[in-house]
Design an enzyme around this catalytic site. Structure first.
Site, PDB file in Angstrom:
ATOM      1  N   LEU A   1       0.512  -0.882   0.014  1.00 44.76           N
ATOM      2  CA  LEU A   1      -0.507  -0.117   0.080  1.00 44.76           C
ATOM      3  C   LEU A   1       0.848   1.092  -0.066  1.00 44.76           C
ATOM      4  O   LEU A   1       1.685   1.547   1.251  1.00 44.76           O
ATOM      5  CB  LEU A   1      -0.681   0.107   0.892  1.00 44.76           C
ATOM      6  CG  LEU A   1      -2.140  -1.761   1.440  1.00 44.76           C
ATOM      7  CD1 LEU A   1      -2.754  -0.418   2.752  1.00 44.76           C
ATOM      8  CD2 LEU A   1      -2.902  -1.365  -0.041  1.00 44.76           C
TER       9      LEU A   1
ATOM     10  N   GLY B   1       0.860  -4.788   1.856  1.00 43.13           N
ATOM     11  CA  GLY B   1      -0.233  -5.189   0.567  1.00 43.13           C
ATOM     12  C   GLY B   1       0.267  -5.925  -0.499  1.00 43.13           C
ATOM     13  O   GLY B   1      -0.439  -6.567  -1.127  1.00 43.13           O
TER      14      GLY B   1
ATOM     15  N   ASN C   1       4.200  -6.969   6.908  1.00 42.79           N
ATOM     16  CA  ASN C   1       5.164  -6.902   8.262  1.00 42.79           C
ATOM     17  C   ASN C   1       4.490  -5.101   8.560  1.00 42.79           C
ATOM     18  O   ASN C   1       5.368  -4.549   8.733  1.00 42.79           O
ATOM     19  CB  ASN C   1       6.577  -6.563   7.550  1.00 42.79           C
ATOM     20  CG  ASN C   1       6.735  -5.511   6.303  1.00 42.79           C
ATOM     21  OD1 ASN C   1       5.956  -5.008   5.176  1.00 42.79           O
ATOM     22  ND2 ASN C   1       6.919  -5.209   6.606  1.00 42.79           N
ATOM     23  N   GLU C   2       3.091  -5.724   8.374  1.00 43.41           N
ATOM     24  CA  GLU C   2       2.889  -3.965   8.974  1.00 43.41           C
ATOM     25  C   GLU C   2       2.920  -3.567  10.348  1.00 43.41           C
ATOM     26  O   GLU C   2       2.473  -2.455  10.409  1.00 43.41           O
ATOM     27  CB  GLU C   2       0.945  -4.386   9.126  1.00 43.41           C
ATOM     28  CG  GLU C   2      -0.203  -4.199   7.497  1.00 43.41           C
ATOM     29  CD  GLU C   2       0.445  -5.447   6.152  1.00 43.41           C
ATOM     30  OE1 GLU C   2       0.159  -5.229   5.611  1.00 43.41           O
ATOM     31  OE2 GLU C   2       1.280  -6.465   7.041  1.00 43.41           O
TER      32      GLU C   2
END
Length: 298
Positions: A104, A149, A173-174
């Protein structure tokens, strides 16, 4: 729906013209290229009508970030392909070196109004719904790194083939960015690698090297980097030998519970995202991450 308004405002992809009241598409050549009329399209689709297989090339320099415009173009392309009943398979790949998709676009979430963040999240949802619920056989040809994302995008596919290069990584890995993966990110990964692997991966924000990703089932096959697309094409041929109705029903049976959960909670999910991402502490985390990226480039 805001993203649909964006779709209507875009030019129709050239080379594919509606030729019946049933939404079927026709074109005179057997191999056609879809493009929008943007001066620099972020998505290119090559569709071979003879084989019924389309190839979606992500081509948004430098790292195929999933921006609002990028995702809108992707949704346009998917809608066109789904309308063509002759299109049975889709291979998603990247034209950018060393990366599938970096995930993202942070610039869509940092310093933006709640309205913009909500519009962005709605098209992220739409991308996932269209790909995860696609009737087509979908294969991700992952020829580079695919974090966050980008990993989600590959997880929506039926099969994932990754370049066997230890420099590349893949994973959700947010948490490393101070962001929490929403329930449908989580459930997509649980459906792929199981609950315990997902729990550890999401809490730690793990990025896996190809061999590690293969071990836990995050990808299905590793091949030399120069053979990713060739093997994806061969694999597609194998999948297309299965009777279509049986495969589609089986896919729906496996995936619909997760899809239905998001469909019935879309508005609440958007509200949760907007409330979370606009918090001062989260905006600060995003700012620090962008500053770190700038220092790396320097």
């Amino acid at each position: 729906m805001a993203w649909r308004a964006a779709l209507r405002s875009k030019a129709v992809i050239s080379g594919l013209l509606s030729c019946s009241s049933h939404g079927r598409l026709c074109a005179s050549p057997t191999f056609i290229t879809q493009r929008n009329n943007s001066t620099s399209p972020k998505i290119k689709v090559d569709y071979d009508q003879t084989t019924g297989v389309a190839v979606m090339h992500m081509q948004s320099p430098p790292v195929n970030s999933l921006s609002l415009d990028f995702l809108t173009e992707l949704c346009i392309s998917l809608e066109k392909l789904e309308m063509d009943k002759g299109c049975r398979g889709l291979i998603i790949t990247s034209n950018q070196p060393k990366v599938f998709s970096a995930g993202l676009d942070i610039l869509e979430m940092y310093g933006k109004s709640p309205e913009h963040c909500g519009e962005f999240w709605k098209v992220v949802q739409e991308m996932w719904l269209k790909l995860y619920g696609s009737n087509m056989v979908t294969i991700a040809a992952i020829s580079g790194s695919s974090p966050a994302g980008g990993c989600l995008l590959s997880l929506t596919c039926d099969y994932r083939i990754m370049a066997d290069n230890p420099r590349y990584t893949i994973g959700l890995n947010e948490t490393q960015l101070g962001i929490v993966a929403p329930f449908w990110f989580k459930e997509t990964m649980v459906n792929t690698v199981g609950h315990r692997n997902t729990e550890v991966a999401l809490q730690l924000g793990l990025l896996y090297k190809p061999a590690e990703a293969l071990k836990i089932g995050l990808v299905d096959q590793l091949v030399p980097e120069d053979q990713v697309f060739t093997v994806a094409t061969q694999t597609m041929t194998k999948w297309l030998t299965i009777p279509e109705h049986a495969r589609q029903i089986t896919k729906s049976m496996m995936r619909n519970p997760t899809i239905d959960k998001l469909r019935t909670n879309r508005d609440a999910d958007i509200q949760n995202f907007v409330s979370f991402i606009t918090k001062e502490s989260i905006q600060k985390s995003l700012r620090m991450y962008m500053e770190m990226l700038k220092q790396r480039k320097a």
